[in-house]
Design a protein around this motif. Structure first.
Motif, short mmCIF file in Angstrom:
data_model
loop_
_atom_site.label_atom_id
_atom_site.label_comp_id
_atom_site.label_asym_id
_atom_site.label_seq_id
_atom_site.Cartn_x
_atom_site.Cartn_y
_atom_site.Cartn_z
N VAL A 166 0.84 -1.20 0.00
CA VAL A 166 0.00 0.00 0.00
C VAL A 166 0.87 1.25 0.00
CG1 VAL A 166 -1.75 1.31 1.26
CG2 VAL A 166 -1.89 -1.19 1.16
N VAL A 167 1.83 1.30 0.92
CA VAL A 167 2.77 2.41 0.96
C VAL A 167 4.05 1.92 1.63
CG1 VAL A 167 1.92 3.30 3.19
CG2 VAL A 167 3.04 4.85 1.58
N SER A 168 5.18 2.42 1.19
CA SER A 168 6.46 2.00 1.75
C SER A 168 7.42 3.19 1.73
CB SER A 168 7.05 0.83 0.95
OG SER A 168 7.22 1.19 -0.41
N ASP A 169 8.54 3.00 2.40
CA ASP A 169 9.61 4.01 2.43
C ASP A 169 9.14 5.34 2.99
OD1 ASP A 169 11.40 2.19 1.26
OD2 ASP A 169 10.71 2.71 -0.74
N LEU A 170 8.22 5.29 3.96
CA LEU A 170 7.83 6.52 4.64
C LEU A 170 8.94 6.94 5.60
CD1 LEU A 170 4.14 5.68 5.59
CD2 LEU A 170 4.91 7.18 3.75
N PRO A 171 9.07 8.22 5.89
CA PRO A 171 10.02 8.64 6.91
C PRO A 171 9.64 8.03 8.25
CG PRO A 171 9.22 10.52 5.64
CD PRO A 171 8.36 9.35 5.26
N PRO A 172 10.57 7.50 9.02
CA PRO A 172 10.22 6.92 10.32
C PRO A 172 9.48 7.95 11.18
CG PRO A 172 12.48 6.40 9.73
CD PRO A 172 12.01 7.40 8.73
N GLY A 173 8.46 7.48 11.87
CA GLY A 173 7.69 8.38 12.72
C GLY A 173 6.21 8.17 12.57
N PRO A 174 5.38 9.06 13.14
CA PRO A 174 3.92 8.88 13.10
C PRO A 174 3.33 9.22 11.73
CG PRO A 174 4.47 10.94 14.19
CD PRO A 174 5.79 10.25 13.93
N HIS A 175 2.37 8.41 11.29
CA HIS A 175 1.68 8.64 10.03
C HIS A 175 0.23 8.18 10.14
CE1 HIS A 175 5.44 9.52 7.93
NE2 HIS A 175 5.95 8.44 8.48
N VAL A 176 -0.63 8.79 9.33
CA VAL A 176 -2.01 8.32 9.19
C VAL A 176 -2.22 7.94 7.73
CG1 VAL A 176 -4.45 8.93 9.32
CG2 VAL A 176 -2.87 9.74 11.09
N LEU A 177 -2.59 6.69 7.52
CA LEU A 177 -2.85 6.16 6.18
C LEU A 177 -4.34 5.97 6.00
CD1 LEU A 177 -2.01 4.62 3.49
CD2 LEU A 177 -2.13 2.54 4.90
N GLU A 178 -4.85 6.38 4.84
CA GLU A 178 -6.23 6.08 4.49
C GLU A 178 -6.28 5.40 3.12
OE1 GLU A 178 -9.08 9.17 4.73
OE2 GLU A 178 -8.66 9.62 6.84
#
Length: 410
Positions: A166-178
């Motif tokens: 769905v999603v990868s390689d986000l910066p480490p830390g908090p995220h909200v995915l929809e």
């Protein structure tokens, strides 16, 4: 070089500016790559609505249904030591920290399924990526992937039951995915069996408000991304994420349940009032449990297909008003004294909707309001089969947002 935008930067803008920001921030990158693997989970997540939350604060449609027990897939997410890379952890589709948007059929709690445009899931996490396991029942459903309030890519639900990035390689830390379903019931139905988060899963939160949209192809977003009026109806040409209802919901910090099917009428056999009673599009069974999710505002856009039908099938104004009255009475029965906005346009001008609102107001129902979207302008472009363009949807959203603010004080 990509443009980085935050939720507050984008959705604080007027709807027309949102479209420009959408193009700058993302584009229509499609994800079709799937990774092998498999696991099943159970889900009892509650009903929700459209995309509306943002940033690290997240948001959900505010499920009031039971969350259900974890299906043995999950456990807490894990980071691999101080400063180390996060590692992937699987979670059942029933994990109560994952919140479901719109109406989902949970008869098989291990594999919830849906087909409503605007339905989806919201995941709040600390980490770098998410995979999901899907299964397609019919058609070719498509998701808009949104990360921290920013639309990122389009995901075509794979036709086979498999793990999908769905999603990868986000910066480490908090995220909200929809995951926001762009397509309507006639374009496909699918299920979700589980999630894999590279990092830690946290509790997703509801948005500030709740709105339900009831309508036909206009509300679905039919053809709003079609390249011409002659482009055939397709999943690629329909984007509910940029339809007027979804734009309005985000402008008002609201989650939105969209109950809409192309071609449906208010009157006649198998109309939208009947479909509205069901959990999935076009089927009254299983019946929807209205106690699971209650909106503060209901928006209805019906009548175009009634009065654009062959002359022999068109209702009289009196019949249309009577059917509208029965439908709103039923809405009042399950939702109480919510604000109800009855809208008309932009494909067809008709007077019966306002006649109904006048009648209802005269009967002392003061929380029923009329909104006229006006007739679409050729200069704003036309979508597939002469449906509203993205620009017209944005104009509709501006008018509706202002009307709701004026009556609710939001």
């Amino acid at each position: 070089m990509s443009v980085r935008c935050g939720f507050a930067d984008i959705w604080a803008l007027p709807p027309l500016a949102v479209l420009a920001a959408f193009a700058a921030c993302s584009g229509d990158e499609e994800m079709d790559t799937a990774d092998a693997g498999g696991a099943a989970g159970e889900n009892q997540g509650g009903g929700g609505g459209g995309s509306a939350a943002a940033g690290a604060a997240g948001g959900d449609s505010g499920s009031v249904g039971s969350g259900g027990a974890s299906g043995g897939m999950g456990g807490d997410g894990a980071m691999a030591g101080t400063g180390g890379a996060p590692r992937p952890v699987m979670f059942g589709a029933d994990d109560p920290r994952v919140l479901y948007l719109g109406r989902w059929d949970r008869t098989d709690s291990a594999r919830p399924n849906t087909d409503w445009a605007g339905a989806g899931v919201r995941i709040r996490m600390r980490g770098t990526g998410v995979r999901a396991r899907f299964g397609v029942w019919t058609g070719k459903p498509m998701y808009q992937v949104v990360v921290d309030g920013v639309p990122k890519s389009v995901l075509k639900v794979p036709a086979v039951d498999e793990w999908t990035n769905v999603v990868s390689d986000l910066p480490p830390g908090p995220h909200v995915l929809e995951l926001f379903l762009r397509t309507e019931p006639v374009l496909g139905r699918h299920e979700i069996a589980g999630f894999e988060v590279t990092g830690e899963l946290e509790q997703a939160l509801p948005a500030k408000h709740r709105i339900e949209f009831i309508g036909d192809s206009i509300t679905c977003g039919y053809g709003n991304e079609a390249k011409s009026v002659n482009e055939p109806f397709s999943a690629e040409g329909e984007n509910n994420f940029l339809a007027y209802g979804s734009l309005t919901a985000r402008a008002l910090e609201a989650d939105a349940a969209t109950i809409a099917i192309s071609g449906r009428r208010l009157t006649g056999i198998d109309g939208m009032p009947d479909a509205w009673e069901g959990t999935v599009g076009g089927a009254r069974k299983p019946a929807w449990d209205f106690s699971r999710w209650k909106p503060e505002v209901v928006v209805i856009n019906l009548g175009t297909n009634d009065f654009d039908a062959p002359a022999a099938e068109q209702p009289s104004s009196a019949d249309f008003v009577a059917r509208y009255d029965a439908f709103v009475t039923r809405i009042r029965q399950v939702y109480g004294d919510v604000f109800i906005f009855c809208t008309t346009g932009p494909m067809l001008a008709e007077a019966a909707t306002q006649a109904f609102v006048n009648k209802r107001n005269a009967a002392n129902d003061k929380r029923v309001f009329f909104v006229d979207f006006g007739t679409q302008l050729p200069g704003d472009g036309l979508g597939g089969d002469y449906h509203p363009s993205l620009k017209t949807h944005a104009k509709m959203a501006t008018k509706l947002t202002d009307a709701i603010k004026a009556q609710t004080g939001w």
